[in-house]
Design a protein around this motif. Structure first.
Motif, PDB file in Angstrom:
ATOM      1  N   ASP A 458    -136.925  10.355 -38.910  1.00  0.00           N
ATOM      2  CA  ASP A 458    -136.279  10.139 -40.202  1.00  0.00           C
ATOM      3  C   ASP A 458    -137.053   9.075 -40.974  1.00  0.00           C
ATOM      4  O   ASP A 458    -138.115   8.611 -40.536  1.00  0.00           O
ATOM      5  N   ARG A 459    -136.524   8.654 -42.119  1.00  0.00           N
ATOM      6  CA  ARG A 459    -137.242   7.695 -42.965  1.00  0.00           C
ATOM      7  C   ARG A 459    -137.368   6.318 -42.318  1.00  0.00           C
ATOM      8  O   ARG A 459    -138.160   5.496 -42.767  1.00  0.00           O
ATOM      9  N   HIS A 460    -136.590   6.072 -41.262  1.00  0.00           N
ATOM     10  CA  HIS A 460    -136.656   4.786 -40.560  1.00  0.00           C
ATOM     11  C   HIS A 460    -137.508   4.872 -39.293  1.00  0.00           C
ATOM     12  O   HIS A 460    -137.586   3.899 -38.533  1.00  0.00           O
ATOM     13  N   GLY A 461    -138.124   6.031 -39.053  1.00  0.00           N
ATOM     14  CA  GLY A 461    -138.970   6.200 -37.880  1.00  0.00           C
ATOM     15  C   GLY A 461    -138.240   6.615 -36.631  1.00  0.00           C
ATOM     16  O   GLY A 461    -138.849   6.700 -35.553  1.00  0.00           O
ATOM     17  N   ASN A 462    -136.928   6.891 -36.725  1.00  0.00           N
ATOM     18  CA  ASN A 462    -136.166   7.318 -35.548  1.00  0.00           C
ATOM     19  C   ASN A 462    -136.413   8.799 -35.276  1.00  0.00           C
ATOM     20  O   ASN A 462    -136.278   9.641 -36.169  1.00  0.00           O
ATOM     21  N   LEU A 463    -136.762   9.108 -34.042  1.00  0.00           N
ATOM     22  CA  LEU A 463    -137.077  10.479 -33.658  1.00  0.00           C
ATOM     23  C   LEU A 463    -135.797  11.248 -33.339  1.00  0.00           C
ATOM     24  O   LEU A 463    -134.956  10.774 -32.583  1.00  0.00           O
ATOM     25  N   GLN A 464    -135.659  12.446 -33.920  1.00  0.00           N
ATOM     26  CA  GLN A 464    -134.465  13.255 -33.740  1.00  0.00           C
ATOM     27  C   GLN A 464    -134.825  14.681 -33.351  1.00  0.00           C
ATOM     28  O   GLN A 464    -135.841  15.220 -33.797  1.00  0.00           O
TER      29      GLN A 464
END
Length: 559
Positions: A458-464
């Motif tokens: 996501d835009r915060h670098g969290n992988l989903q």
């Protein structure tokens, strides 16, 4: 040829509504078919394009030839071709094998389709064999574009005669390089490499087409006798020519500037200390060429021994995988920015952010470079006490250094405990201009029907986790009984690695288009908004489209 003649079928799909799955994501169904289809590409507005292969359909029990898309709208499955959403939710066939191609006379038709690129504004470039009078193996391939308004044009046909301005009024015929992929930038320019068939003229050229006009880049590179790349001609300079069949791996930035790897030889009329060498070469706005780095150049004590495909963004940042002379021989990633050369990563160096003592065992590939200068690459690691071939996807951000995106054997987000990434491929990873990364990966310690998926940050670098084999997608229409289909295989188009001017299934809004094959043999095109942040205008357009069309549809994912 007009759009009305190009389009053989127009489909209103219930593609403007979404339902939210348990994980909070939304998936839009675009198309469902029994035919073989390619991985979709997606533009800035979330519109998709994809091929339907010219292969016999696989009929399912109880289905007929009309069951191409969903029951909301039916088209003729017996007619394959190139399909696109010219408007969101309206799928149209914009090219078919029986169509007469633009720019060619009566009796000509498309043949076998191949490579396709879709840019952010919705222009589509594709390659096709052509059939017709006097067609042979030397003139049967051509590049075409269907622009965002649906107008198709011929870009270039093999052995087409035209008048390059650099050859003193003499016409020339050009042939495409084998397996060469053209690139399409955000202004609709198509860039490709070709070699002239004119006797006595040997050098491969870079050609650029825009709105029917073709320009040929210069074939002379001025190399300074001083060290380091420079645009200015010093008092002592050498002229080197681009040689026959030497250009490879052409990449085009979104503003049309070009970078490529080539062999260079000294001009016969120029006394020079240089011998034939390989180099990374870039173009400038005036069409002139200058070297970025030559084989044999020393950078921080390491000597470049060979060069692979370079990529470039609109502001002129360039990155390339290169080989480095030993001992020990290894590979590294070279970055050129504002005339300065530096190493991003080299084999044997400490891998930032990893376990103590971990080094890069080998650099596999440069994947792409976005407009902010973020560089995505694949590398293998030497981790103390670990088995060989551990590696992962890494992101190098200017001023921030290297961070890990995903590591082999690392716990995969959204999966059961113990399920780790097993295999990552550079050809299945993409980066957008917001710095988000998407990739397809295989998993370890999972059932065979659940061993791969697609992930994105996501835009915060969290992988989903976006979607996984074994998931079920409901592709039924509203008001119809639920139609859950189990995914057997997944894939998505990461892009050609051609710089920012290569089509992708991952747009700058974070929307991800993917292809799913189901256990019943059907295949579908879908768009996920799990990591997307839609602009307010986009939301308004979606709501307006739903109201105007009066069609509401759902597409859910469950695990």
């Amino acid at each position: 040829m007009s759009l009305s003649r190009c389009i053989l079928s127009s489909v209103v799909l219930a593609a403007l509504s979404f339902s939210t799955a348990a994980s909070g994501d939304a998936i839009r169904a675009v198309a469902l078919t029994t035919r073989t289809i390619t991985d979709p590409q997606i533009d800035a507005e979330g519109r998709t394009s994809f091929w339907v292969a010219n292969l016999p359909p696989r009929l399912l029990a109880g289905e007929d030839l009309g069951a191409f898309f969903t029951t909301t709208a039916v088209v003729d499955v017996s007619s394959p071709g190139l399909y696109a959403e010219r408007q969101l939710g309206f799928v149209e066939r914009i090219a078919a094998p029986s169509d007469q191609p633009p720019g060619l006379g009566a009796g000509f038709s498309y043949g076998t389709f191949s490579q396709m690129h879709m840019n952010d504004r919705g222009d589509i470039q594709f390659t096709s064999a052509v059939q017709g009078p006097d067609v042979s193996g030397v003139n049967n391939e051509a590049f075409f574009v269907v622009d965002r308004d649906g107008v198709a044009r011929l870009v270039f046909r093999e052995n087409q005669e035209f008048l390059p301005p650099i050859w003193g009024g003499e016409s020339a015929h050009f042939r495409f390089l084998p397996n060469h992929q053209p690139s399409l930038d955000e202004q609709g320019r198509v860039t490709f490499a070709a070699y002239p068939t004119t006797p006595g003229t040997f050098a491969t050229r870079i050609l650029q087409e825009q709105s029917g006009q073709i320009a040929v880049l210069d074939d002379v590179v001025t190399v300074s006798t001083t060290t380091g790349p420079t645009r200015d001609d010093p008092p002592q300079s050498s002229l080197l020519e681009v040689t026959t069949m030497s250009i490879n791996a052409v990449s085009s930035a979104s503003n049309g500037n070009v970078v490529f790897a080539a062999s260079l030889v000294p001009r016969a009329d120029n006394n020079t200390q240089f011998q034939t060498t390989n180099a990374i070469v870039r173009s400038h706005a005036d069409g002139m060429l200058s070297p970025v780095v030559l084989v044999g150049t020393q950078i921080d004590g390491a000597t470049v021994s060979s060069i692979f495909r370079p990529v470039m963004n609109a502001r002129g940042d360039i990155a390339s995988l290169v080989s480095i002379d030993g001992p020990p021989s290894t590979r590294g990633i070279l970055r050129a920015s504002e005339g300065h050369l530096s190493w991003v990563a080299r084999g044997g160096e400490v891998a930032p952010g990893s376990e103590p003592g971990t080094t890069f065992a080998g650099i596999d590939s440069v994947i792409n470079l976005n407009e902010a200068g973020d560089l995505l690459f694949l590398a293998y690691l030497d981790v103390p006490g670990s088995t060989p071939d551990e590696g992962g996807l890494f992101l190098d951000r200017p001023g921030m250094g290297i961070v890990s995106v995903a590591r082999i054997r690392e716990q995969a987000p959204g999966t059961e405990a113990g399920a780790g990434f097993q295999f990552l491929r550079s050809t299945a990873a993409a980066i957008n201009n917001a710095g988000q990364v998407a990739f397809h990966a295989e998993l370890s310690a999972t059932p065979s029907n659940r061993n791969s998926g697609i992930w994105a940050t996501d835009r915060h670098g969290n992988l989903q986790l976006i979607v996984r084999e074994g998931d079920m997608l409901d592709v039924s229409d509203v008001g119809e009984p639920a139609d859950f289909r189990t995914i057997s295989t997944l894939s998505f188009h990461a892009g050609g690695g051609g710089g920012t001017a290569s089509g992708s299934g991952f747009n700058d809004n974070g929307q991800l288009a993917f292809r799913a094959r189901f256990t019943d043999g059907t295949r579908g095109i879908f768009v996920s908004n799990a990591v997307a942040i839609p602009e307010p205008a986009t939301v308004a357009i979606l709501l307006l489209g739903i109201t105007a069309i009066g069609v509401h549809r759902r597409a859910r994912r469950t695990r």
